[in-house]
Design a protein around this motif. Structure first.
Motif, PDB file in Angstrom:
ATOM      1  N   VAL A   1       5.146   2.236 -13.529  1.00 46.53           N
ATOM      2  CA  VAL A   1       3.808   2.580 -13.940  1.00 46.53           C
ATOM      3  C   VAL A   1       2.694   1.572 -13.379  1.00 46.53           C
ATOM      4  O   VAL A   1       1.676   1.959 -12.925  1.00 46.53           O
ATOM      5  N   ILE A   2       3.112   0.226 -13.316  1.00 46.96           N
ATOM      6  CA  ILE A   2       2.009  -0.537 -12.794  1.00 46.96           C
ATOM      7  C   ILE A   2       1.914  -0.338 -11.157  1.00 46.96           C
ATOM      8  O   ILE A   2       1.126  -0.393 -10.476  1.00 46.96           O
ATOM      9  N   LEU A   3       3.509   0.083 -10.557  1.00 52.62           N
ATOM     10  CA  LEU A   3       3.211   0.235  -9.259  1.00 52.62           C
ATOM     11  C   LEU A   3       2.174   1.539  -8.828  1.00 52.62           C
ATOM     12  O   LEU A   3       1.562   1.557  -7.890  1.00 52.62           O
ATOM     13  N   ALA A   4       2.450   2.506  -9.730  1.00 47.91           N
ATOM     14  CA  ALA A   4       1.821   3.782  -9.362  1.00 47.91           C
ATOM     15  C   ALA A   4       0.086   3.462  -9.662  1.00 47.91           C
ATOM     16  O   ALA A   4      -0.717   3.840  -8.793  1.00 47.91           O
ATOM     17  N   GLY A   5      -0.116   2.670 -10.644  1.00 53.38           N
ATOM     18  CA  GLY A   5      -1.610   2.382 -10.749  1.00 53.38           C
ATOM     19  C   GLY A   5      -1.853   1.385  -9.666  1.00 53.38           C
ATOM     20  O   GLY A   5      -3.108   1.613  -9.170  1.00 53.38           O
ATOM     21  N   ASN A   6      -1.181   0.532  -9.132  1.00 56.13           N
ATOM     22  CA  ASN A   6      -1.541  -0.156  -8.037  1.00 56.13           C
ATOM     23  C   ASN A   6      -1.896   0.674  -6.963  1.00 56.13           C
ATOM     24  O   ASN A   6      -2.693   0.331  -5.862  1.00 56.13           O
ATOM     25  N   LEU A   7      -1.069   1.735  -6.557  1.00 52.87           N
ATOM     26  CA  LEU A   7      -1.336   2.366  -5.506  1.00 52.87           C
ATOM     27  C   LEU A   7      -2.635   3.253  -5.559  1.00 52.87           C
ATOM     28  O   LEU A   7      -3.093   3.270  -4.677  1.00 52.87           O
ATOM     29  N   LEU A   8      -3.021   3.805  -6.706  1.00 51.50           N
ATOM     30  CA  LEU A   8      -4.357   4.193  -6.812  1.00 51.50           C
ATOM     31  C   LEU A   8      -5.298   3.423  -6.782  1.00 51.50           C
ATOM     32  O   LEU A   8      -6.343   3.817  -6.042  1.00 51.50           O
ATOM     33  N   VAL A   9      -5.392   2.226  -7.256  1.00 57.18           N
ATOM     34  CA  VAL A   9      -6.195   1.075  -6.941  1.00 57.18           C
ATOM     35  C   VAL A   9      -6.307   0.812  -5.556  1.00 57.18           C
ATOM     36  O   VAL A   9      -7.396   0.861  -4.868  1.00 57.18           O
ATOM     37  N   ALA A  10      -5.366   0.609  -4.800  1.00 56.79           N
ATOM     38  CA  ALA A  10      -5.279   0.336  -3.637  1.00 56.79           C
ATOM     39  C   ALA A  10      -5.869   1.425  -2.285  1.00 56.79           C
ATOM     40  O   ALA A  10      -6.696   1.288  -1.676  1.00 56.79           O
ATOM     41  N   ALA A  11      -5.563   2.803  -2.910  1.00 55.82           N
ATOM     42  CA  ALA A  11      -6.224   3.850  -2.350  1.00 55.82           C
ATOM     43  C   ALA A  11      -7.864   3.730  -2.574  1.00 55.82           C
ATOM     44  O   ALA A  11      -8.238   4.033  -1.380  1.00 55.82           O
ATOM     45  N   ARG A  12      -8.207   3.533  -3.657  1.00 52.05           N
ATOM     46  CA  ARG A  12      -9.769   3.385  -3.792  1.00 52.05           C
ATOM     47  C   ARG A  12     -10.094   2.156  -2.795  1.00 52.05           C
ATOM     48  O   ARG A  12     -11.242   2.541  -2.079  1.00 52.05           O
ATOM     49  N   ARG A  13      -9.450   1.098  -2.827  1.00 45.83           N
ATOM     50  CA  ARG A  13      -9.752   0.009  -2.079  1.00 45.83           C
ATOM     51  C   ARG A  13      -9.850   0.349  -0.339  1.00 45.83           C
ATOM     52  O   ARG A  13     -10.845   0.020   0.291  1.00 45.83           O
ATOM     53  N   VAL A  14      -8.953   0.853  -0.056  1.00 41.92           N
ATOM     54  CA  VAL A  14      -8.662   1.408   1.308  1.00 41.92           C
ATOM     55  C   VAL A  14      -9.698   2.125   1.662  1.00 41.92           C
ATOM     56  O   VAL A  14     -10.421   2.416   2.690  1.00 41.92           O
ATOM     57  N   GLY A  15     -10.043   3.319   0.744  1.00 42.26           N
ATOM     58  CA  GLY A  15     -11.078   4.203   1.048  1.00 42.26           C
ATOM     59  C   GLY A  15     -12.645   3.705   1.046  1.00 42.26           C
ATOM     60  O   GLY A  15     -13.521   4.367   1.577  1.00 42.26           O
ATOM     61  N   ARG A  16     -12.861   2.536   0.586  1.00 43.01           N
ATOM     62  CA  ARG A  16     -14.244   2.107   0.314  1.00 43.01           C
ATOM     63  C   ARG A  16     -14.500   1.442   1.741  1.00 43.01           C
ATOM     64  O   ARG A  16     -13.676   0.648   2.276  1.00 43.01           O
TER      65      ARG A  16
ATOM     66  N   SER B   1       0.555   9.105  -6.651  1.00 47.55           N
ATOM     67  CA  SER B   1      -0.144   7.845  -6.230  1.00 47.55           C
ATOM     68  C   SER B   1       0.188   7.439  -4.849  1.00 47.55           C
ATOM     69  O   SER B   1      -0.536   7.109  -4.201  1.00 47.55           O
ATOM     70  N   MET B   2       1.458   7.774  -4.478  1.00 55.59           N
ATOM     71  CA  MET B   2       1.859   7.353  -2.922  1.00 55.59           C
ATOM     72  C   MET B   2       1.194   8.413  -2.006  1.00 55.59           C
ATOM     73  O   MET B   2       0.602   8.203  -1.135  1.00 55.59           O
ATOM     74  N   LEU B   3       1.069   9.601  -2.340  1.00 58.35           N
ATOM     75  CA  LEU B   3       0.195  10.663  -1.530  1.00 58.35           C
ATOM     76  C   LEU B   3      -1.180  10.388  -1.493  1.00 58.35           C
ATOM     77  O   LEU B   3      -1.839  10.361  -0.521  1.00 58.35           O
ATOM     78  N   VAL B   4      -1.867   9.804  -2.511  1.00 62.71           N
ATOM     79  CA  VAL B   4      -3.084   9.658  -2.548  1.00 62.71           C
ATOM     80  C   VAL B   4      -3.552   8.367  -1.587  1.00 62.71           C
ATOM     81  O   VAL B   4      -4.359   8.193  -0.828  1.00 62.71           O
TER      82      VAL B   4
ATOM     83  N   LEU C   1      -1.300   7.240   0.927  1.00 61.52           N
ATOM     84  CA  LEU C   1      -1.265   7.404   2.274  1.00 61.52           C
ATOM     85  C   LEU C   1      -2.360   8.266   2.965  1.00 61.52           C
ATOM     86  O   LEU C   1      -2.924   8.286   4.169  1.00 61.52           O
ATOM     87  N   ALA C   2      -2.962   9.204   1.945  1.00 62.28           N
ATOM     88  CA  ALA C   2      -4.431   9.999   2.446  1.00 62.28           C
ATOM     89  C   ALA C   2      -5.136   9.199   2.774  1.00 62.28           C
ATOM     90  O   ALA C   2      -5.861   9.378   3.801  1.00 62.28           O
ATOM     91  N   ARG C   3      -5.546   8.233   1.933  1.00 59.86           N
ATOM     92  CA  ARG C   3      -6.723   7.277   2.136  1.00 59.86           C
ATOM     93  C   ARG C   3      -6.569   6.366   3.325  1.00 59.86           C
ATOM     94  O   ARG C   3      -7.485   6.083   3.935  1.00 59.86           O
ATOM     95  N   ALA C   4      -5.216   5.962   3.411  1.00 62.23           N
ATOM     96  CA  ALA C   4      -4.816   4.935   4.411  1.00 62.23           C
ATOM     97  C   ALA C   4      -4.975   5.875   5.709  1.00 62.23           C
ATOM     98  O   ALA C   4      -5.570   5.233   6.913  1.00 62.23           O
ATOM     99  N   ARG C   5      -4.778   6.952   5.849  1.00 59.32           N
ATOM    100  CA  ARG C   5      -4.717   7.934   7.044  1.00 59.32           C
ATOM    101  C   ARG C   5      -6.257   7.903   7.388  1.00 59.32           C
ATOM    102  O   ARG C   5      -6.672   8.106   8.586  1.00 59.32           O
ATOM    103  N   GLN C   6      -7.022   8.538   6.317  1.00 60.23           N
ATOM    104  CA  GLN C   6      -8.471   8.633   6.502  1.00 60.23           C
ATOM    105  C   GLN C   6      -8.934   7.333   6.856  1.00 60.23           C
ATOM    106  O   GLN C   6      -9.874   7.540   8.097  1.00 60.23           O
ATOM    107  N   ARG C   7      -8.677   6.194   6.481  1.00 63.30           N
ATOM    108  CA  ARG C   7      -9.388   4.922   6.932  1.00 63.30           C
ATOM    109  C   ARG C   7      -8.852   4.489   8.409  1.00 63.30           C
ATOM    110  O   ARG C   7      -9.718   4.270   9.231  1.00 63.30           O
ATOM    111  N   ARG C   8      -7.736   4.901   8.653  1.00 63.27           N
ATOM    112  CA  ARG C   8      -7.396   4.740  10.122  1.00 63.27           C
ATOM    113  C   ARG C   8      -8.109   5.637  11.113  1.00 63.27           C
ATOM    114  O   ARG C   8      -8.379   4.997  12.104  1.00 63.27           O
TER     115      ARG C   8
END
Length: 194
Positions: free
Chosen positions: A21-36, A157-160, A162-169
């Motif tokens: 659960v913590i990993l899934a939450g962290n991935l969602l927060v990391a996705a938001r961080r990467v997207g900002r 959480s992983m799909l979100v 990866l999508a944000r990381a790809r968008q940022r890349r």
């Protein structure tokens, strides 16, 4: 006082699920961080990302301690029945190596994340960690509603992420995004988390 194998097994299962659960939450927060792209929200997201990832490492360290307690309580039968000691120790070492690599990138300023090497390090380290968790739940979705929910949550959480990381890349590499030029001109390293 002898260790109760049933209690130790319950602790192993509970700590693994809390870590997932913590990993899934962290991935969602990391996705938001990467997207900002910048600003104070990005610094706050970075701090939350780092804290959640450290909480994940601590949670899974507690899980490994519980596995050790179960090993003592069962005289090693839980390890011998699966794969043996060498693979279990190897998985633990690989877990901490991947966590260390991801945490090292997370602790750096945001400009550093824009470098392709650092993006790859964080993304692939998190993918490796995620795979270890995801395979444990996706293979047994009918065994428990909780396994199905964890599998779906981890996948989402992983799909979100990866999508944000790809968008940022793409944004970083093409420079086509209108905020990219502004960010490159004004962005400084985020403040280190307290």
């Amino acid at each position: 006082m002898a260790l109760d194998a049933g209690l130790a097994a319950l602790l192993v299962r509970a700590t693994a699920r809390v870590s997932a659960v913590i990993l899934a939450g962290n991935l969602l927060v990391a996705a938001r961080r990467v997207g900002r792209v910048g600003g104070p929200e990005r610094a706050a997201l970075r701090t939350l990302d780092i804290r959640l990832f450290v909480a994940f490492i601590v949670s899974h360290t507690i899980h490994f301690v519980c596995v050790g307690l179960l090993t003592i309580a069962t005289a090693g039968a839980n390890i011998d029945a699966r794969t043996g000691y060498a693979p279990v120790i190897a998985v633990g070492v690989l877990f901490y190596l991947a966590c260390g690599a991801a945490l090292r990138v997370k602790l750096r300023c945001s400009r550093v994340w824009a470098q392709p090497r650092n993006r790859r390090i964080e993304v692939w380290s998190l993918v490796a960690i995620w795979l270890a968790f995801f395979q444990a739940y996706i293979t047994r979705p009918l065994q428990s509603w909780l396994f199905a929910a964890l599998a779906i949550g981890l996948l989402y959480s992983m799909l979100v992420f990866l999508a944000r990381a790809r968008q940022r890349r793409i944004t970083e590499e093409t420079g086509s995004h209108r905020e990219t030029a502004q960010r490159r001109a004004t962005e400084a390293c985020d403040q280190r988390p307290a």
